[in-house]
Design an enzyme around this catalytic site. Structure first.
Site, mmCIF file in Angstrom:
data_model
loop_
_atom_site.group_PDB
_atom_site.id
_atom_site.type_symbol
_atom_site.label_atom_id
_atom_site.label_comp_id
_atom_site.label_asym_id
_atom_site.label_seq_id
_atom_site.Cartn_x
_atom_site.Cartn_y
_atom_site.Cartn_z
ATOM 1 N N CYS A 22 -16.754 -7.422 38.292
ATOM 2 C CA CYS A 22 -17.774 -8.653 38.039
ATOM 3 C C CYS A 22 -17.651 -9.589 39.092
ATOM 4 O O CYS A 22 -18.529 -10.281 39.354
ATOM 5 C CB CYS A 22 -17.820 -9.213 36.725
ATOM 6 S SG CYS A 22 -18.989 -10.335 35.998
ATOM 7 N N ARG B 198 -17.832 -15.506 34.464
ATOM 8 C CA ARG B 198 -18.863 -14.308 34.444
ATOM 9 C C ARG B 198 -18.209 -13.091 33.547
ATOM 10 O O ARG B 198 -18.897 -12.188 33.304
ATOM 11 C CB ARG B 198 -18.720 -13.714 35.947
ATOM 12 C CG ARG B 198 -19.223 -14.616 36.947
ATOM 13 C CD ARG B 198 -18.835 -14.070 38.372
ATOM 14 N NE ARG B 198 -19.465 -12.958 38.822
ATOM 15 C CZ ARG B 198 -20.500 -12.777 39.463
ATOM 16 N NH1 ARG B 198 -21.170 -14.156 40.173
ATOM 17 N NH2 ARG B 198 -21.110 -11.684 40.016
ATOM 18 N N TRP C 129 -15.180 -5.988 35.130
ATOM 19 C CA TRP C 129 -15.762 -5.961 33.550
ATOM 20 C C TRP C 129 -16.156 -4.605 33.674
ATOM 21 O O TRP C 129 -17.117 -3.963 34.485
ATOM 22 C CB TRP C 129 -17.048 -6.606 33.378
ATOM 23 C CG TRP C 129 -17.880 -6.630 32.148
ATOM 24 C CD1 TRP C 129 -17.544 -7.340 30.927
ATOM 25 C CD2 TRP C 129 -18.810 -5.773 31.929
ATOM 26 N NE1 TRP C 129 -18.464 -7.020 29.983
ATOM 27 C CE2 TRP C 129 -19.216 -6.231 30.653
ATOM 28 C CE3 TRP C 129 -19.593 -5.068 32.573
ATOM 29 C CZ2 TRP C 129 -20.300 -5.442 29.765
ATOM 30 C CZ3 TRP C 129 -20.592 -4.357 31.863
ATOM 31 C CH2 TRP C 129 -21.006 -4.445 30.363
ATOM 32 N N ASN D 118 -17.750 -5.219 43.759
ATOM 33 C CA ASN D 118 -18.712 -5.526 42.665
ATOM 34 C C ASN D 118 -20.157 -4.793 42.864
ATOM 35 O O ASN D 118 -20.564 -4.547 43.785
ATOM 36 C CB ASN D 118 -19.112 -6.935 42.844
ATOM 37 C CG ASN D 118 -19.855 -7.420 41.782
ATOM 38 O OD1 ASN D 118 -19.712 -7.152 40.556
ATOM 39 N ND2 ASN D 118 -20.743 -8.370 41.914
ATOM 40 N N GLY D 119 -20.525 -4.107 41.737
ATOM 41 C CA GLY D 119 -21.776 -3.392 41.584
ATOM 42 C C GLY D 119 -21.443 -2.015 40.840
ATOM 43 O O GLY D 119 -20.261 -1.941 40.216
ATOM 44 N N GLU E 121 -32.870 -16.196 19.781
ATOM 45 C CA GLU E 121 -31.981 -16.804 20.509
ATOM 46 C C GLU E 121 -30.655 -17.278 19.313
ATOM 47 O O GLU E 121 -29.382 -17.130 19.742
ATOM 48 C CB GLU E 121 -32.116 -18.149 21.010
ATOM 49 C CG GLU E 121 -31.240 -18.528 22.138
ATOM 50 C CD GLU E 121 -30.664 -17.827 23.212
ATOM 51 O OE1 GLU E 121 -29.518 -18.213 23.524
ATOM 52 O OE2 GLU E 121 -31.305 -16.928 23.425
ATOM 53 N N LYS F 286 -26.945 -15.465 19.773
ATOM 54 C CA LYS F 286 -25.832 -16.360 19.996
ATOM 55 C C LYS F 286 -24.721 -16.032 18.971
ATOM 56 O O LYS F 286 -23.460 -15.853 19.330
ATOM 57 C CB LYS F 286 -26.058 -17.851 20.054
ATOM 58 C CG LYS F 286 -26.589 -18.616 21.167
ATOM 59 C CD LYS F 286 -25.358 -18.293 22.248
ATOM 60 C CE LYS F 286 -26.362 -18.107 23.643
ATOM 61 N NZ LYS F 286 -27.082 -17.169 24.209
ATOM 62 N N GLU G 283 -23.264 -12.390 19.635
ATOM 63 C CA GLU G 283 -22.455 -12.749 20.953
ATOM 64 C C GLU G 283 -21.117 -13.392 20.338
ATOM 65 O O GLU G 283 -19.881 -12.845 21.157
ATOM 66 C CB GLU G 283 -22.958 -13.572 22.122
ATOM 67 C CG GLU G 283 -24.276 -12.896 22.662
ATOM 68 C CD GLU G 283 -25.053 -13.963 23.738
ATOM 69 O OE1 GLU G 283 -25.441 -13.349 24.853
ATOM 70 O OE2 GLU G 283 -25.044 -15.216 23.387
ATOM 71 N N HIS H 260 -42.317 -6.392 5.022
ATOM 72 C CA HIS H 260 -42.351 -4.989 5.352
ATOM 73 C C HIS H 260 -41.110 -4.146 5.770
ATOM 74 O O HIS H 260 -41.015 -3.235 6.673
ATOM 75 C CB HIS H 260 -43.359 -5.171 6.523
ATOM 76 C CG HIS H 260 -44.691 -5.609 6.361
ATOM 77 N ND1 HIS H 260 -45.564 -5.127 5.827
ATOM 78 C CD2 HIS H 260 -45.179 -7.007 6.811
ATOM 79 C CE1 HIS H 260 -46.487 -5.868 5.417
ATOM 80 N NE2 HIS H 260 -46.461 -7.100 6.259
ATOM 81 N N LYS I 126 -21.431 -12.465 32.315
ATOM 82 C CA LYS I 126 -22.125 -13.405 32.620
ATOM 83 C C LYS I 126 -23.253 -12.893 33.353
ATOM 84 O O LYS I 126 -24.581 -13.213 33.262
ATOM 85 C CB LYS I 126 -21.430 -14.917 33.050
ATOM 86 C CG LYS I 126 -22.276 -15.893 33.249
ATOM 87 C CD LYS I 126 -22.932 -16.639 32.123
ATOM 88 C CE LYS I 126 -23.186 -18.060 32.388
ATOM 89 N NZ LYS I 126 -23.588 -18.752 31.075
#
Length: 595
Positions: A2, A27, A77, A103-104, A479, A483, A486, A502, A590
């Site tokens: 990350c 991150r 990560w 990274n990637g 949102e 949260k 998370e 429904h 992040k």
């Protein structure tokens, strides 16, 4: 993922690497490591699946040769392979001559691994990044020059990547990037490279951003070296780091600090753009044409902010708006006159970057809404609107959400004025309402801090939550649910309140917490009654008379933005009651630079 950092400094590099890695903690990561060249010419690797504190202790306990001024570091990560010390970066080649942080994602890693293994290379891990070490090793068999070897090696790589390569025998340090962020900086203490400028904030106020395909060496002399002159040295960019950005400033955690900062951050956004909204200048200065429809592209919290912005365009301008999850943007059909609004906090979100390529975007003009004006998304967009939230250390977004909304709403109101779809008088009234938001957010925080922690204690044993709202309140319910998921690791789902009957009512039993974001919709009371009739526990966030009374007056076109403060505090309080780290929730990052 990350984050990476590399340096060639005039004093021992380990201290710089550790400081930079701490700046990258926000991150998200599950392992961390460094490779440092010693005064004796060896390279020492230290890695851990624990926090950076553990790595710092290992550095302090080192009793071998003194550390030199060259090193690389990484926070990982996990994407390929579990979060183990063996899989942690830096990785090495067969001989230990080459150390690499990456990274990637290397998308063709398996094919490269097979080819390299058939040539006799031995792999210690299943991590995609390790193939880079062996590619460089292979090229060094053809040329003894590290810079040339790295240039040859990266040609084979597919996918987004940013790397730093350290050669043990010479102490040379080469960095490169393609479709993944990497900045370099020359300072009075040495040369640096990092995937995020915040990693270098303690020593840097000017930096340069590598373009796709750039391969350069950090020489410790001039900061940018390519003897073949194939790389154009990019222009310097400036970085402003406020004193309070890196510390908790008396708060128990960064999330608490960043929740409290929202009123100040929103005020800063409005100070920067407020005078240019109702004149249409904010939009005109971007240099984009007027539009007939908007397509919003984003992920997670940024997409929720996009829903709010889209509501404003729809309600005030009468224009069609489509919101697209960036990872599902492939195959989208674009109509003439479409503005593509791409939203990302970091500006490095891989799904968003893939969604804006020309063939996917259909040639539509692209406006980027980001917190980092030097990010990849910002550089690829036709115009950029920054949300000016400042560095956000907590992995779960808080102040970036509110700042994205305010910045996005501001530029859309301005665009509607410029297009003649909204009068300046109406826009002036809206701007006056926006200018009241800092005080309203501060007031909401004060009320929520008094009520929510005790409420969270009562809900700590709940296995799951339902969030409901109507109309302009719905993105805030989304949102709030995000949260809570998370941070507390409890399931939480949001629904339009009218959809309960429904299907979702099947989830409601006696005591099920149902969080209601009340924007004053007259039909909402009926939906709340449906929940109560089935024994659900109502927690309402809205006007006076609500469980958490924070919404003042009728809902604006951007909805009850004050409600987000108690929803954030509820998620944080519940997570703390459950013993979780609110700044670094499990499994999350992040800056999500993988698809």
């Amino acid at each position: 993922m990350c984050g990476i950092i590399a340096c060639k400094t005039h004093s021992p590099s380990a201290a710089y690497l550790l400081t930079g890695l701490r700046r990258l903690e926000y991150r998200g990561y599950d392992s961390v490591g460094i490779a440092v060249r010693t005064a004796g010419g060896d390279v020492v690797r230290m890695r851990t699946i624990h926090r950076i504190d553990a790595l710092e202790r290992a550095v302090d306990d080192w009793d071998g040769a003194a550390f030199g001024g060259v090193g690389i570091g990484h926070t990982r990560w996990a994407t390929h392979g579990q979060a183990t010390e063996v899989n942690a970066h830096p990785h090495v080649d067969c001989t230990g001559r080459i150390s690499v942080v990456h990274n990637g994602v290397i998308e063709n890693a398996e094919a490269l691994r097979r080819d390299l293994a058939s040539s006799g290379h031995r792999f210690a891990t299943g991590v995609d990044s390790e193939v880079i070490c062996h590619l460089v090793e292979q090229r060094l068999a053809l040329t003894e020059d590290l810079l040339a070897a790295v240039k040859g090696a990266v040609v084979a790589l597919e996918g987004p990547w940013a790397i730093a390569v350290l050669e043990e025998s010479t102490g040379r340090l080469v960095v490169a990037a393609s479709r993944s962020p990497l900045v370099v900086a020359h300072t009075n203490v040495g040369e640096f490279a990092a995937s995020d400028i915040t990693a270098l904030a303690d020593w840097v106020d000017e930096f340069q951003v590598l373009e796709d395909g750039d391969v350069v060496e950090l020489t410790g002399v001039n900061g940018w070296h390519d003897p073949d002159k194939t790389v154009v040295t990019p222009a310097l960019a400036r970085f402003i780091w406020r004193a309070g950005d890196s510390g908790r400033m008396g708060h128990a955690d960064f999330m608490s600090k960043e929740i409290e900062e929202q009123s100040e951050c929103v005020a800063r956004v409005l100070d920067e753009v407020g005078d240019r909204i109702s004149t249409g200048a904010l939009w005109s200065d971007l240099g984009l044409q007027c539009f007939d429809r908007v397509r919003v592209v984003g992920c997670g919290t940024s997409l929720n902010a996009g829903h709010v912005i889209g509501n404003v365009v729809r309600l005030l301008g009468g224009l069609p708006v489509t919101s697209t999850v960036a990872s599902e943007a492939g195959g989208s059909v674009f109509e003439p006159g479409t503005l593509m609004l791409a939203i990302s906090q970091s500006g490095e979100t891989a799904d968003v970057l893939n969604a804006i390529v020309d063939d996917a975007a259909g040639g539509s003009p692209l406006l980027a809404l980001v917190n980092n004006p030097h990010s990849t998304l910002a550089r690829r967009a036709d115009a950029v609107m920054t949300c000016s939230a400042g560095p956000e250390i907590g992995v779960a977004a808080t102040k970036t959400f509110t700042c994205q909304i305010v910045a996005g709403v501001a530029v859309m109101i301005s665009a509607l004025v410029a297009a003649g779809r909204l009068s300046r008088t109406a826009a002036d009234t809206l701007v006056d309402d926006l200018r009241r938001l800092p005080d309203r957010l501060a007031g909401a925080g004060s009320v929520a801090e008094c009520i929510v922690p005790a409420l969270a204690d009562e809900l700590v044993d709940a296995s799951g939550f339902v969030f409901i709202a109507r109309g302009v309140g719905l993105p805030y319910a989304a949102e709030g649910a995000l949260k809570l998921k998370e941070l507390s690791y409890r399931w939480a789902e949001h629904y339009p309140a009218g959809e309960l009957k429904h299907g979702p009512l099947a989830l409601i039993t006696r005591g099920t917490p149902v969080v209601v974001v009340d924007d004053g919709s007259p039909k909402l009371a009926t939906n709340v009654s449906e929940v109560r009739a089935r024994g659900g526990l109502i927690v309402s966030v809205g006007p006076l008379g609500s469980s958490i009374p924070v919404v003042d007056g009728p809902a604006a076109p951007w909805g009850p933005i004050e409600s987000v403060i108690p929803l954030q505090i509820l998620a944080r309080s519940l997570a703390i009651a459950l013993g979780h780290d609110v700044d670094k929730p499990r499994n999350l990052a992040k800056s999500v630079t993988v698809e």
